[in-house]
Design an enzyme around this catalytic site. Structure first.
Site: not given
Ligand SMILES: [Zn+2]
Length: 285
Positions: A95, A241
């Protein structure tokens, strides 16, 4: 100058959605409001009870929106379909990118291991790094929708705000890659009951995760890896992430330390990291 890919999938809108099916909790809440309103008329003296019921209901709706893996406010994909799980597929989702430093290194690691992943991209960041986005897709990975700006107040937006943050992101991402996303992940996983009608209209799955490494907070790659790898099974959706990546004490992004042993662990278990485009059919077929 790199030629822009033809918008093959972008030109094809999702299948026309049926009428929005009211999630059970939303349906029950509407019923409760009707009962509370009727009680106010029929038994005015009982208004404190009606008011308390409505307040309690709104607190419950808010709590459901603050629980990223809840399916009370609408469908929420927390695992891959059973067929994908039976094939030993897992989805590594990454992400908050694209990030000009972390994403290319991530792509190199995935390529070196013959693995594919799904990138939930922030459209404004994608607009700033279009070549990087096209590199993600050219390597066989997925780009999905993580909103236009990743606003901190996303979970309190209304229909217009959701339509802008999600619909505009669809346009930006499809214009760059030529592929229309069919999955959406809410910033921080937070939302409210007004989100699902918008996702329904756009033909988007809400996708959360099976397990996450908390890699925006934890600087210790071993702890992040343990959260993802302990009990890992076919059908799991993992959250990591590349944007907003926490750094180790040595200054390198945690993701880049975690990916190699995670991919090795998948191999040892006979699991195949694949993309949501391959494993999860459209919301409407
Ligand atoms: Zn996010």
């Amino acid at each position: 100058m790199t030629a822009k890919p033809s918008p093959i999938t972008a030109a094809r809108p999702p299948a026309t959605p049926t009428r929005w099916p009211l999630p059970p909790m939303v349906s029950a809440s509407l019923g409760l409001h009707v009962v509370a309103g009727s009680a106010l008329v029929l038994v005015p003296g009982a208004w404190p009870w009606s008011a308390a019921a409505v307040v309690a209901n709104h607190l419950a709706l808010t709590a459901a929106g603050l629980w990223p893996r809840a399916a009370l406010l609408g469908p929420n994909v927390r695992r891959l379909p059973d067929a994908a799980a039976a094939r030993g597929e897992v989805a590594i989702t990454i992400d908050d990118g694209p990030d000009p430093e972390v994403t290319p290194a991530t792509l190199d690691l995935l390529a070196a291991n013959g693995a594919h992943a799904t990138f939930f991209c922030i459209a404004e960041r994608a607009r700033a790094h279009p070549a990087l986005l096209r590199r993600i897709v050219a390597a066989g990975h997925d780009v999905q929708n993580h909103s236009l700006r990743h606003r901190h107040n996303f979970s309190v937006l209304g229909p217009k705000g959701f339509a802008q943050e999600i619909g505009d992101a669809q346009t930006v991402l499809a214009d760059i890659t030529g592929v229309l996303p069919h999955c959406f992940r809410a910033p921080a996983g937070l939302r409210n009951p007004l989100l699902d009608p918008v996702l329904h209209r756009l033909g988007l799955h809400l996708v959360s995760w099976t397990r996450r490494g908390f890699d925006t907070r934890r600087a210790n790659p071993a702890k992040v890896l343990h959260s993802l790898a302990d009990g890992l099974a076919g059908g799991d959706i993992l959250l990591l992430h590349d944007g907003n990546a926490r750094r180790t004490d040595f200054g390198t992004p945690v993701l880049l330390h975690v990916l190699p042993p995670l991919l090795q662990h998948c191999r040892q278990l006979g699991l195949r990291p694949t993309t949501l485009a391959r494993s999860l059919p459209p919301r409407y077929t």
